[in-house]
Design a protein around this motif. Sequence first.
Motif, PDB file in Angstrom:
ATOM      1  N   THR A 120       0.845  -1.194   0.000  1.00 31.77           N
ATOM      2  CA  THR A 120       0.000   0.000   0.000  1.00 31.77           C
ATOM      3  C   THR A 120       0.879   1.243   0.000  1.00 31.77           C
ATOM      4  OG1 THR A 120      -1.719  -1.155   1.219  1.00 31.77           O
ATOM      5  CG2 THR A 120      -1.799   1.249   1.222  1.00 31.77           C
ATOM      6  N   HIS A 121       0.618   2.154  -0.912  1.00 27.00           N
ATOM      7  CA  HIS A 121       1.379   3.395  -0.969  1.00 27.00           C
ATOM      8  C   HIS A 121       0.749   4.404  -0.012  1.00 27.00           C
ATOM      9  CE1 HIS A 121       3.844   2.094  -4.347  1.00 27.00           C
ATOM     10  NE2 HIS A 121       2.742   1.610  -4.906  1.00 27.00           N
ATOM     11  N   LEU A 122       1.548   4.930   0.875  1.00 20.34           N
ATOM     12  CA  LEU A 122       1.061   5.820   1.923  1.00 20.34           C
ATOM     13  C   LEU A 122       1.487   7.259   1.661  1.00 20.34           C
ATOM     14  CD1 LEU A 122       1.900   3.618   5.037  1.00 20.34           C
ATOM     15  CD2 LEU A 122      -0.299   3.837   3.861  1.00 20.34           C
ATOM     16  N   PRO A 123       0.723   8.207   2.175  1.00 15.38           N
ATOM     17  CA  PRO A 123       1.126   9.615   2.056  1.00 15.38           C
ATOM     18  C   PRO A 123       2.452   9.854   2.766  1.00 15.38           C
ATOM     19  CG  PRO A 123      -1.168   9.426   2.754  1.00 15.38           C
ATOM     20  CD  PRO A 123      -0.584   8.054   2.840  1.00 15.38           C
ATOM     21  N   THR A 124       3.202  10.807   2.263  1.00 14.21           N
ATOM     22  CA  THR A 124       4.466  11.166   2.906  1.00 14.21           C
ATOM     23  C   THR A 124       4.234  12.277   3.929  1.00 14.21           C
ATOM     24  OG1 THR A 124       5.027  12.887   1.302  1.00 14.21           O
ATOM     25  CG2 THR A 124       5.680  10.623   0.760  1.00 14.21           C
ATOM     26  N   ILE A 125       5.197  12.434   4.825  1.00 11.23           N
ATOM     27  CA  ILE A 125       5.130  13.512   5.812  1.00 11.23           C
ATOM     28  C   ILE A 125       5.057  14.862   5.111  1.00 11.23           C
ATOM     29  CG2 ILE A 125       6.398  14.685   7.656  1.00 11.23           C
ATOM     30  CD1 ILE A 125       5.157  12.080   8.548  1.00 11.23           C
ATOM     31  N   TYR A 141       2.035  19.783   3.665  1.00  7.51           N
ATOM     32  CA  TYR A 141       1.479  20.702   2.666  1.00  7.51           C
ATOM     33  C   TYR A 141      -0.033  20.821   2.854  1.00  7.51           C
ATOM     34  CZ  TYR A 141       5.884  20.485  -0.003  1.00  7.51           C
ATOM     35  OH  TYR A 141       7.188  20.571  -0.409  1.00  7.51           O
ATOM     36  N   LEU A 142      -0.706  19.698   3.063  1.00  9.27           N
ATOM     37  CA  LEU A 142      -2.163  19.708   3.208  1.00  9.27           C
ATOM     38  C   LEU A 142      -2.587  20.520   4.432  1.00  9.27           C
ATOM     39  CD1 LEU A 142      -4.942  18.614   2.277  1.00  9.27           C
ATOM     40  CD2 LEU A 142      -4.565  16.699   3.868  1.00  9.27           C
ATOM     41  N   VAL A 143      -1.920  20.309   5.545  1.00  9.35           N
ATOM     42  CA  VAL A 143      -2.257  21.033   6.775  1.00  9.35           C
ATOM     43  C   VAL A 143      -2.018  22.532   6.585  1.00  9.35           C
ATOM     44  CG1 VAL A 143      -1.572  21.398   9.181  1.00  9.35           C
ATOM     45  CG2 VAL A 143      -1.913  19.079   8.305  1.00  9.35           C
ATOM     46  N   ALA A 144      -0.938  22.898   5.915  1.00 12.81           N
ATOM     47  CA  ALA A 144      -0.643  24.314   5.682  1.00 12.81           C
ATOM     48  C   ALA A 144      -1.715  24.970   4.832  1.00 12.81           C
ATOM     49  CB  ALA A 144       0.734  24.458   5.032  1.00 12.81           C
ATOM     50  N   VAL A 145      -2.182  24.278   3.800  1.00  9.88           N
ATOM     51  CA  VAL A 145      -3.245  24.831   2.959  1.00  9.88           C
ATOM     52  C   VAL A 145      -4.528  24.999   3.768  1.00  9.88           C
ATOM     53  CG1 VAL A 145      -4.763  24.350   0.994  1.00  9.88           C
ATOM     54  CG2 VAL A 145      -2.302  24.001   0.784  1.00  9.88           C
ATOM     55  N   ALA A 146      -4.838  24.032   4.627  1.00 10.73           N
ATOM     56  CA  ALA A 146      -6.035  24.122   5.463  1.00 10.73           C
ATOM     57  C   ALA A 146      -5.942  25.296   6.430  1.00 10.73           C
ATOM     58  CB  ALA A 146      -6.231  22.818   6.232  1.00 10.73           C
ATOM     59  N   GLU A 147      -4.752  25.585   6.928  1.00  9.82           N
ATOM     60  CA  GLU A 147      -4.589  26.676   7.884  1.00  9.82           C
ATOM     61  C   GLU A 147      -4.631  28.040   7.216  1.00  9.82           C
ATOM     62  OE1 GLU A 147      -0.928  25.727   9.829  1.00  9.82           O
ATOM     63  OE2 GLU A 147      -1.869  24.303  11.217  1.00  9.82           O
ATOM     64  N   HIS A 148      -4.070  28.148   6.028  1.00  7.60           N
ATOM     65  CA  HIS A 148      -3.957  29.454   5.367  1.00  7.60           C
ATOM     66  C   HIS A 148      -5.028  29.688   4.289  1.00  7.60           C
ATOM     67  CE1 HIS A 148      -0.059  30.446   7.212  1.00  7.60           C
ATOM     68  NE2 HIS A 148       0.227  29.169   7.074  1.00  7.60           N
ATOM     69  N   LEU A 149      -5.588  28.594   3.737  1.00  4.96           N
ATOM     70  CA  LEU A 149      -6.541  28.692   2.629  1.00  4.96           C
ATOM     71  C   LEU A 149      -6.004  29.601   1.523  1.00  4.96           C
ATOM     72  CD1 LEU A 149      -9.957  28.857   4.545  1.00  4.96           C
ATOM     73  CD2 LEU A 149      -8.883  26.886   3.424  1.00  4.96           C
ATOM     74  N   HIS A 150      -4.720  29.454   1.284  1.00  2.00           N
ATOM     75  CA  HIS A 150      -4.036  30.262   0.263  1.00  2.00           C
ATOM     76  C   HIS A 150      -2.745  29.524  -0.091  1.00  2.00           C
ATOM     77  CE1 HIS A 150      -1.699  33.546  -1.500  1.00  2.00           C
ATOM     78  NE2 HIS A 150      -2.854  34.185  -1.681  1.00  2.00           N
ATOM     79  N   THR A 161       5.764  23.624  -6.132  1.00  5.00           N
ATOM     80  CA  THR A 161       6.129  22.380  -5.441  1.00  5.00           C
ATOM     81  C   THR A 161       5.005  21.933  -4.518  1.00  5.00           C
ATOM     82  OG1 THR A 161       8.485  22.908  -5.529  1.00  5.00           O
ATOM     83  CG2 THR A 161       7.781  21.320  -3.866  1.00  5.00           C
ATOM     84  N   LEU A 162       4.442  22.902  -3.772  1.00  9.24           N
ATOM     85  CA  LEU A 162       3.346  22.572  -2.858  1.00  9.24           C
ATOM     86  C   LEU A 162       2.130  22.079  -3.638  1.00  9.24           C
ATOM     87  CD1 LEU A 162       2.199  24.213   0.356  1.00  9.24           C
ATOM     88  CD2 LEU A 162       0.550  24.189  -1.521  1.00  9.24           C
ATOM     89  N   SER A 163       1.794  22.760  -4.722  1.00  2.20           N
ATOM     90  CA  SER A 163       0.632  22.366  -5.516  1.00  2.20           C
ATOM     91  C   SER A 163       0.817  20.965  -6.093  1.00  2.20           C
ATOM     92  CB  SER A 163       0.404  23.380  -6.637  1.00  2.20           C
ATOM     93  OG  SER A 163      -0.726  23.027  -7.396  1.00  2.20           O
ATOM     94  N   ALA A 164       2.017  20.687  -6.555  1.00  9.51           N
ATOM     95  CA  ALA A 164       2.292  19.358  -7.108  1.00  9.51           C
ATOM     96  C   ALA A 164       2.207  18.290  -6.027  1.00  9.51           C
ATOM     97  CB  ALA A 164       3.674  19.346  -7.761  1.00  9.51           C
ATOM     98  N   GLY A 165       2.700  18.613  -4.831  1.00  5.91           N
ATOM     99  CA  GLY A 165       2.634  17.654  -3.731  1.00  5.91           C
ATOM    100  C   GLY A 165       1.203  17.326  -3.349  1.00  5.91           C
ATOM    101  N   LEU A 166       0.335  18.342  -3.358  1.00  2.00           N
ATOM    102  CA  LEU A 166      -1.070  18.101  -3.026  1.00  2.00           C
ATOM    103  C   LEU A 166      -1.751  17.258  -4.108  1.00  2.00           C
ATOM    104  CD1 LEU A 166      -2.444  21.417  -1.511  1.00  2.00           C
ATOM    105  CD2 LEU A 166      -2.124  19.226  -0.388  1.00  2.00           C
ATOM    106  N   GLN A 167      -1.434  17.540  -5.366  1.00  2.00           N
ATOM    107  CA  GLN A 167      -2.013  16.754  -6.452  1.00  2.00           C
ATOM    108  C   GLN A 167      -1.574  15.298  -6.365  1.00  2.00           C
ATOM    109  OE1 GLN A 167      -0.854  18.869  -9.987  1.00  2.00           O
ATOM    110  NE2 GLN A 167      -2.452  20.421  -9.787  1.00  2.00           N
ATOM    111  N   GLU A 168      -0.314  15.083  -5.991  1.00  2.39           N
ATOM    112  CA  GLU A 168       0.171  13.712  -5.822  1.00  2.39           C
ATOM    113  C   GLU A 168      -0.577  13.015  -4.681  1.00  2.39           C
ATOM    114  OE1 GLU A 168       4.274  14.187  -5.054  1.00  2.39           O
ATOM    115  OE2 GLU A 168       4.797  14.778  -7.106  1.00  2.39           O
TER     116      GLU A 168
END
Length: 296
Positions: A3-8, A13-22, A36-43
């Motif tokens: 099973t492929h798991l999310p990376t730290i 990145y996800l938590v930062a987007v949720a906190e800033h909504l930007h 880089t952040l956008s690509a990480g979220l898409q991955e």
Amino acid sequence: MQTHLPTIRQLRYLVAVAEHLHFGRAAEACLATQSTLSAGLQELESLLGVTLVERTKRRVLMTPLGDEVVVRAREVLRGAEDIADLARAAGQPLSGPLRLGVIPTIAPFLLPQVLPDLRRSYPGLKLTLREDLTARLLERLAGGGLDVALLALPFDAPDMEMVPLATDPFLLACRPDHPLAAKDAITGADLAGAELLLLEEGHCLREHALAACSLPGPRRGDGILGTSLGTLVQMVASGMGVTLVPELAVRAGLLRGTDLLTRPLLRGGHRLLGLAWRKSSPRGAEFRLLGRVLFP
């Protein structure tokens, strides 16, 4: 099947987007470029096969599932930080990053005295300070935004480890021409008839001072309220009433530049100072050591 798991990094990145909504501010908080952040979220979304973030030209929103994943992501990130903290504390205590929260009725009166020795004794410590009211510090502590907090005890937080460190007596502060200045010690009855100036609601010192004198709390809006100890002192100096101040602040020069007098409380009312941290934190021994440095 593996099973492929999310990376730290993806979870951060996800938590930062949720906190800033930007995306831009989130990338800045993560020390990454926006692409880089956008690509990480898409991955991350491709890996999970779901949409976590709604993207439009004008705003960024979390999906309901995204909000749920963020809650679990924060738990995973705290666990990863605990692993790193455990290893670091085992090798060299009080080294590396440490986020300390302090209430405003302690910070300016204690920290200037103890921080120089702390830095000399533990040069590898990277201390970050946050001054705020007790409720907000506890919220940050519970959420992993702080490692440990220096507060006035007690408080209702069953998930926190609390270690008392020192007592801090309360003193009456008044003008030399005030009737209470003629007394050697002050009773609750003396204060019941006085114009007692207090900090505004939200400051734990307010409740602790009233409890020290066995006085009931005033109704919301009654009396004259100050926003800081310095403000209270100036109000007393101008003849508006009397106040209760912690001895820690008086020793640090709170009354300097005024002619105010202090008188002890007859029954020795005080507040209890101590450290608090999450019971799940692996750095308990390290925080106890910090307490001994702050109050040798």
